[in-house]
Design an enzyme around this catalytic site. Sequence first.
Site, PDB file in Angstrom:
ATOM      1  N   GLY A   1     -30.818  19.463  23.538  1.00 43.71           N
ATOM      2  CA  GLY A   1     -30.074  19.419  24.807  1.00 43.71           C
ATOM      3  C   GLY A   1     -29.308  18.105  24.809  1.00 43.71           C
TER       4      GLY A   1
ATOM      5  N   GLN B   1       7.172   4.885   7.502  1.00 45.97           N
ATOM      6  CA  GLN B   1       8.346   5.684   7.120  1.00 45.97           C
ATOM      7  C   GLN B   1       9.671   4.973   7.449  1.00 45.97           C
ATOM      8  OE1 GLN B   1       7.922   9.330   9.339  1.00 45.97           O
ATOM      9  NE2 GLN B   1       8.348   8.362  11.303  1.00 45.97           N
TER      10      GLN B   1
ATOM     11  N   TYR C   1       8.382   1.409  37.833  1.00 46.17           N
ATOM     12  CA  TYR C   1       7.957   0.050  37.489  1.00 46.17           C
ATOM     13  C   TYR C   1       9.163  -0.755  37.022  1.00 46.17           C
ATOM     14  CZ  TYR C   1       7.915   1.629  32.561  1.00 46.17           C
ATOM     15  OH  TYR C   1       8.258   2.128  31.328  1.00 46.17           O
TER      16      TYR C   1
ATOM     17  N   TRP D   1      -1.473   2.821  24.227  1.00 44.31           N
ATOM     18  CA  TRP D   1      -0.394   2.021  24.812  1.00 44.31           C
ATOM     19  C   TRP D   1      -0.395   0.631  24.183  1.00 44.31           C
ATOM     20  CZ3 TRP D   1       1.044   2.666  30.583  1.00 44.31           C
ATOM     21  CH2 TRP D   1       1.113   4.024  30.908  1.00 44.31           C
ATOM     22  N   VAL D   2       0.728  -0.058  24.310  1.00 43.27           N
ATOM     23  CA  VAL D   2       0.774  -1.467  23.912  1.00 43.27           C
ATOM     24  C   VAL D   2      -0.356  -2.211  24.631  1.00 43.27           C
ATOM     25  CG1 VAL D   2       2.106  -3.593  24.131  1.00 43.27           C
ATOM     26  CG2 VAL D   2       3.257  -1.471  23.442  1.00 43.27           C
TER      27      VAL D   2
ATOM     28  N   ILE E   1       2.569  -1.238  16.810  1.00 47.37           N
ATOM     29  CA  ILE E   1       1.685  -2.279  17.354  1.00 47.37           C
ATOM     30  C   ILE E   1       0.218  -1.976  17.020  1.00 47.37           C
ATOM     31  CG2 ILE E   1       1.476  -1.221  19.663  1.00 47.37           C
ATOM     32  CD1 ILE E   1       1.829  -4.986  19.052  1.00 47.37           C
ATOM     33  N   VAL E   2      -0.130  -0.702  16.862  1.00 48.00           N
ATOM     34  CA  VAL E   2      -1.534  -0.356  16.582  1.00 48.00           C
ATOM     35  C   VAL E   2      -1.859  -0.584  15.102  1.00 48.00           C
ATOM     36  CG1 VAL E   2      -3.274   1.479  16.643  1.00 48.00           C
ATOM     37  CG2 VAL E   2      -1.612   1.283  18.493  1.00 48.00           C
TER      38      VAL E   2
ATOM     39  N   SER F   1       7.474   4.108  18.937  1.00 47.02           N
ATOM     40  CA  SER F   1       7.478   3.736  20.362  1.00 47.02           C
ATOM     41  C   SER F   1       7.474   2.227  20.539  1.00 47.02           C
ATOM     42  CB  SER F   1       6.254   4.313  21.071  1.00 47.02           C
ATOM     43  OG  SER F   1       6.117   5.675  20.808  1.00 47.02           O
ATOM     44  N   THR F   2       6.825   1.515  19.620  1.00 47.79           N
ATOM     45  CA  THR F   2       6.723   0.060  19.774  1.00 47.79           C
ATOM     46  C   THR F   2       8.081  -0.613  19.710  1.00 47.79           C
ATOM     47  OG1 THR F   2       4.586   0.210  18.666  1.00 47.79           O
ATOM     48  CG2 THR F   2       5.549  -1.992  18.844  1.00 47.79           C
TER      49      THR F   2
ATOM     50  N   ASP G   1     -28.725  10.143  24.863  1.00 45.01           N
ATOM     51  CA  ASP G   1     -30.100  10.550  25.155  1.00 45.01           C
ATOM     52  C   ASP G   1     -30.121  12.064  25.103  1.00 45.01           C
ATOM     53  OD1 ASP G   1     -28.698  10.957  27.561  1.00 45.01           O
ATOM     54  OD2 ASP G   1     -30.431  10.474  28.809  1.00 45.01           O
TER      55      ASP G   1
ATOM     56  N   HIS H   1      10.102   9.637  28.256  1.00 44.78           N
ATOM     57  CA  HIS H   1       9.918   8.906  29.516  1.00 44.78           C
ATOM     58  C   HIS H   1      11.128   7.989  29.686  1.00 44.78           C
ATOM     59  CE1 HIS H   1       8.451   5.736  32.098  1.00 44.78           C
ATOM     60  NE2 HIS H   1       8.170   4.934  31.106  1.00 44.78           N
TER      61      HIS H   1
HETATM   62  P1  FAD Z   1       4.428   3.605  17.130  1.00 42.69           P
HETATM   63  O1  FAD Z   1       5.005   2.333  17.553  1.00 42.69           O
HETATM   64  O2  FAD Z   1       5.209   4.839  17.395  1.00 42.69           O
HETATM   65  O3  FAD Z   1       4.122   3.473  15.602  1.00 42.69           O
HETATM   66  C1  FAD Z   1       3.800   4.573  14.789  1.00 42.69           C
HETATM   67  C2  FAD Z   1       4.483   4.377  13.470  1.00 42.69           C
HETATM   68  O4  FAD Z   1       4.046   5.382  12.557  1.00 42.69           O
HETATM   69  C3  FAD Z   1       5.985   4.520  13.588  1.00 42.69           C
HETATM   70  O5  FAD Z   1       6.587   3.301  13.228  1.00 42.69           O
HETATM   71  C4  FAD Z   1       6.320   5.650  12.663  1.00 42.69           C
HETATM   72  O6  FAD Z   1       7.533   5.453  11.978  1.00 42.69           O
HETATM   73  C5  FAD Z   1       5.133   5.666  11.721  1.00 42.69           C
HETATM   74  N1  FAD Z   1       4.901   6.979  11.115  1.00 42.69           N
HETATM   75  C6  FAD Z   1       4.790   8.167  11.743  1.00 42.69           C
HETATM   76  N2  FAD Z   1       4.613   9.163  10.861  1.00 42.69           N
HETATM   77  C7  FAD Z   1       4.598   8.584   9.630  1.00 42.69           C
HETATM   78  C8  FAD Z   1       4.458   9.093   8.322  1.00 42.69           C
HETATM   79  N3  FAD Z   1       4.296  10.404   8.069  1.00 42.69           N
HETATM   80  N4  FAD Z   1       4.484   8.207   7.292  1.00 42.69           N
HETATM   81  C9  FAD Z   1       4.657   6.868   7.501  1.00 42.69           C
HETATM   82  N5  FAD Z   1       4.815   6.354   8.732  1.00 42.69           N
HETATM   83  C10 FAD Z   1       4.773   7.193   9.792  1.00 42.69           C
HETATM   84  N6  FAD Z   1       3.121   0.887  26.802  1.00 42.69           N
HETATM   85  C11 FAD Z   1       2.661  -0.167  27.499  1.00 42.69           C
HETATM   86  O7  FAD Z   1       1.535  -0.595  27.288  1.00 42.69           O
HETATM   87  N7  FAD Z   1       3.414  -0.759  28.451  1.00 42.69           N
HETATM   88  C12 FAD Z   1       4.660  -0.332  28.742  1.00 42.69           C
HETATM   89  O8  FAD Z   1       5.320  -0.876  29.596  1.00 42.69           O
HETATM   90  C13 FAD Z   1       5.164   0.766  28.033  1.00 42.69           C
HETATM   91  N8  FAD Z   1       6.365   1.249  28.335  1.00 42.69           N
HETATM   92  C14 FAD Z   1       6.879   2.274  27.609  1.00 42.69           C
HETATM   93  C15 FAD Z   1       8.149   2.721  27.906  1.00 42.69           C
HETATM   94  C16 FAD Z   1       8.716   3.736  27.188  1.00 42.69           C
HETATM   95  C17 FAD Z   1      10.089   4.185  27.500  1.00 42.69           C
HETATM   96  C18 FAD Z   1       7.962   4.350  26.169  1.00 42.69           C
HETATM   97  C19 FAD Z   1       8.523   5.469  25.383  1.00 42.69           C
HETATM   98  C20 FAD Z   1       6.667   3.931  25.902  1.00 42.69           C
HETATM   99  C21 FAD Z   1       6.111   2.897  26.608  1.00 42.69           C
HETATM  100  N9  FAD Z   1       4.836   2.427  26.361  1.00 42.69           N
HETATM  101  C22 FAD Z   1       4.349   1.364  27.048  1.00 42.69           C
HETATM  102  C23 FAD Z   1       3.977   3.079  25.368  1.00 42.69           C
HETATM  103  C24 FAD Z   1       3.965   2.298  24.068  1.00 42.69           C
HETATM  104  O9  FAD Z   1       5.270   1.982  23.693  1.00 42.69           O
HETATM  105  C25 FAD Z   1       3.317   3.093  22.941  1.00 42.69           C
HETATM  106  O10 FAD Z   1       2.170   3.712  23.407  1.00 42.69           O
HETATM  107  C26 FAD Z   1       2.953   2.219  21.756  1.00 42.69           C
HETATM  108  O11 FAD Z   1       4.079   1.483  21.352  1.00 42.69           O
HETATM  109  C27 FAD Z   1       2.447   3.047  20.593  1.00 42.69           C
HETATM  110  O12 FAD Z   1       2.223   2.223  19.487  1.00 42.69           O
HETATM  111  P2  FAD Z   1       1.803   2.861  18.098  1.00 42.69           P
HETATM  112  O13 FAD Z   1       1.691   1.758  17.127  1.00 42.69           O
HETATM  113  O14 FAD Z   1       0.641   3.732  18.297  1.00 42.69           O
HETATM  114  O15 FAD Z   1       2.974   3.859  17.743  1.00 42.69           O
END
Ligand code: FAD
Length: 830
Positions: A566, A33, A260, A361-362, A11-12, A42-43, A552, A222
């Site tokens: 400072g 990847q 939740y 986070w999402v 999502i990021v 995680s997304t 500052d 989690h």
């Molecule tokens: P990701 O979605 O993990 O994306 C990172 C991507 O990078 C992956 O697709 C991975 O394959 C890729 N990658 C990694 N290394 C490499 C590499 N070397 N080369 C190429 N690609 C690579 N957040 C909320 O806001 N609300 C919620 O209710 C919520 N509930 C959650 C519940 C659970 C059970 C979990 C586990 C998480 C939850 N979160 C929630 C958190 C949220 O899901 C994550 O913080 C968010 O999805 C992270 O997004 P991201 O794009 O940073 O990471």
Amino acid sequence: SQRVVIIGAGIVGTNLADELVSRGWNDITVVEQGPLHMPGGSTSHAPGLVFQTSPSKTMTHLARYTVEKLLSIEKDGHKCFNQVGGLEVATTPARLEDLKRKHGYASSWGIDARLISAEECFKMYPHLNNEMVLGGLHIPTDGLALAARATQLLIERTSKAGVRYLGHTPVTGIERDGRRVTGVSTPSGTIPADIVVSCAGFWGVELGAMVGVDIPLLPLAHQYAKTTAVPALAGRDINSLPNGLNATLPILRHQDKRLYYREHGGQYGIGYYGHRPMPVVASSLGLTPKDVDEQNMPSRLEFTTEDFDPAWKETQKLLPALQDTEIEDGFNGIFSFTPDGGPLLGQPSHLDGFYVAEAVWVTHSAGVARALAQILTTGRSEIDVSECELSRFEEVQVNRDYVTETGKQNFVEIYDIIHPLQQRASPRNLRVSPFNARQRELGAVFFETGGWERPWWYEANKDLVKSLPPSWKPVDRDAWSTQLHSPISAAEAWKTRNAVAMFDMTAFHRFEVSGPGAVGLLQRLTTSDITTKPGTVTYTLLLTDHGNIRGDIFVLRLEDDVFQIGANTATDLAYLTREARVQEQKTPGQWIQVRDITGSTCCIGLWGPRARDVIAGISTIDVSNKGLPYFSLKKAILAGIPVTMIRKSYVGELGWEIQTSAENGQRLWDTIYQAGKQHGLIAAGRSAFNSMHLEKGYRTYGADMTTEHNPFEAGVSYAVDATKKDDFVGKAAFQRLSSQVPSRRLRALTVDDGRSMILGKEPVFYNGKAAGYVTTAAFGYTIGKPIAYAWLPGGVGEGETVEIEYFGTRIKATVQAESLYDPQMNRLNQ
Ligand code: FAD
């Protein structure tokens, strides 16, 4: 535009591609990847609850933008955000109180929120056990992000706009030429880039290691589970909901039990933070398989049922409607935690072209992506993101032990009621000043910041409270503001104002900037003319190109080309280091060395009307007002100890910061302490310091003013020398701003009843409407009233009454002229 490689299509990463392409950047490659249709991070399994409100204005505004953006993404009538609203319920009196505080944050940050009764909660959410719930907080604009769908739609729309996506392509290395990244390596070859952004989620540590950057995040599992079909939901035709959404009830938080909830059609989803922290090392998960599906993805570990048992019991109590269901499916999903709970955004100081947007986070994803896109394209994010800066951590805070311990702790405490002054029990004593042993002997109560132990007050001063004159006697406080407070602070302030006190200033950041390019660097970055003679102290600002405040600082000219700075934060060090390097590259030979000397030196602030009496007997130099005037410095020997005497004060009293190297510290402490005894000297702590600092009207960067504010609004335009001959960062913008009337201003308020406490971040009401928020607050012992600094509309004038909301109660306060203490500066210039 520049060639950008984004690592990670979660999502990021996809939001970042979208924010960049919409700003006209057109050479963007996203490398992922996993398979693009379901990358497996995680997304891919995120339940997507978006509760926007937090104590942090920045995080709340990042979330608010995410909601706005997700609401705008839609295809064939299918939406990416289901605005069902958010409901947080209280089942304990303490939580009910805390919801009032949270309601205050929502008002401060402009989020519509309502405290509702138990009956209203039950009406809004009929599955709740009405015998348990005491009340709730309802936020109508919260809801469910359909994060996986949003990711797919973003991939589709940005692909059309020219963004290249490479699925099944792991980044295996980051290429660099000296201090600049030049591309990424993958099994199918190198992809050249000017800018590489790691949006790799919990794989961030591994990506950072490829360029020698410690990424302070901890992947933790989690638990999330789904029930079988809920009979109480059976009557509803979920499929008739518009836009492919599958929930109608608000998202629900039961924070007293770390739980939740959301609906998934006819089932319930349950998230749980009450289990033991379960750290994961991302590299141990192996490569992402070719085929990822809902059940098999690297971010999804096997469900450990026994960890979930308490959650299930509590759930059936809160939601009796679930008593006829079972857990159908569950998993331990992985995402990132950091030492302070904030995301990681920005670049390391030693490398150009490498950025991260991780531990996001999402909830904050689109907001973070927009902030980074703005930084890359314009140099500045419109939302202040200092508290997300990768460079905000001190060196002791980025090693694995520290990150693991604090990350685990943040997981455990994520739903706890946290007092703003709450201290962690461990890790502690990471950094102690050379005065530490003496401070312990005096019963110092230590608070920690940046790994440093700083005395907050000294129990040795307890008896002084009894001898305080009536006008200084501490007032009774409410139970919340009494926590982590001692009336001893009043006595320490009284002694400082009426005799003399010594304060440990060691933890304040001190950097040395030296070399032939030093003058040029500081002349370019600061708002003052620092080409003054050696021995001068200057208070000055660092501005952004847009004329807003990025810091500052005090500039101390020690020698022609040696300065001491400072500063406020480690981010200031990163900024100076980077700018020094950029300048050196442009003008070779004009080298500059920027060194953090905080830990190798130490410093005592000796302040009070009798400070000169203490020093006169032990100093080799003339410390008279003429010999060492305000804002000047001199080297001296104090009882055989080489020191630098710096005539400045944070508390508005006569005195000096007396600095020496660390190994001399204890002797310096003993010397001053002994010499001061006959003059009534005490050691005083940070709590008294903060109160006197506020009485004097000195701003605290990060709290009172940030990159969102300009010097006119913040009341610090006096620190900008618009007539300075040399150009400096932000000069043109500052000149433009000088002809505008500020639409908001940082104002000093005092509480009318003289006793009601405020702690910071509370909303301020003007003519009955939420009009601003408190930044910093403290009891002003000298003026005998609580003080609050607050952002208010520019038209609110001195003498006008406003109301501050504290736990649901309105407190009357009056806008005051500054400073509240010694506005003529007589105490400082004697
Ligand atoms: P990701 O979605 O993990 O994306 C990172 C991507 O990078 C992956 O697709 C991975 O394959 C890729 N990658 C990694 N290394 C490499 C590499 N070397 N080369 C190429 N690609 C690579 N957040 C909320 O806001 N609300 C919620 O209710 C919520 N509930 C959650 C519940 C659970 C059970 C979990 C586990 C998480 C939850 N979160 C929630 C958190 C949220 O899901 C994550 O913080 C968010 O999805 C992270 O997004 P991201 O794009 O940073 O990471």
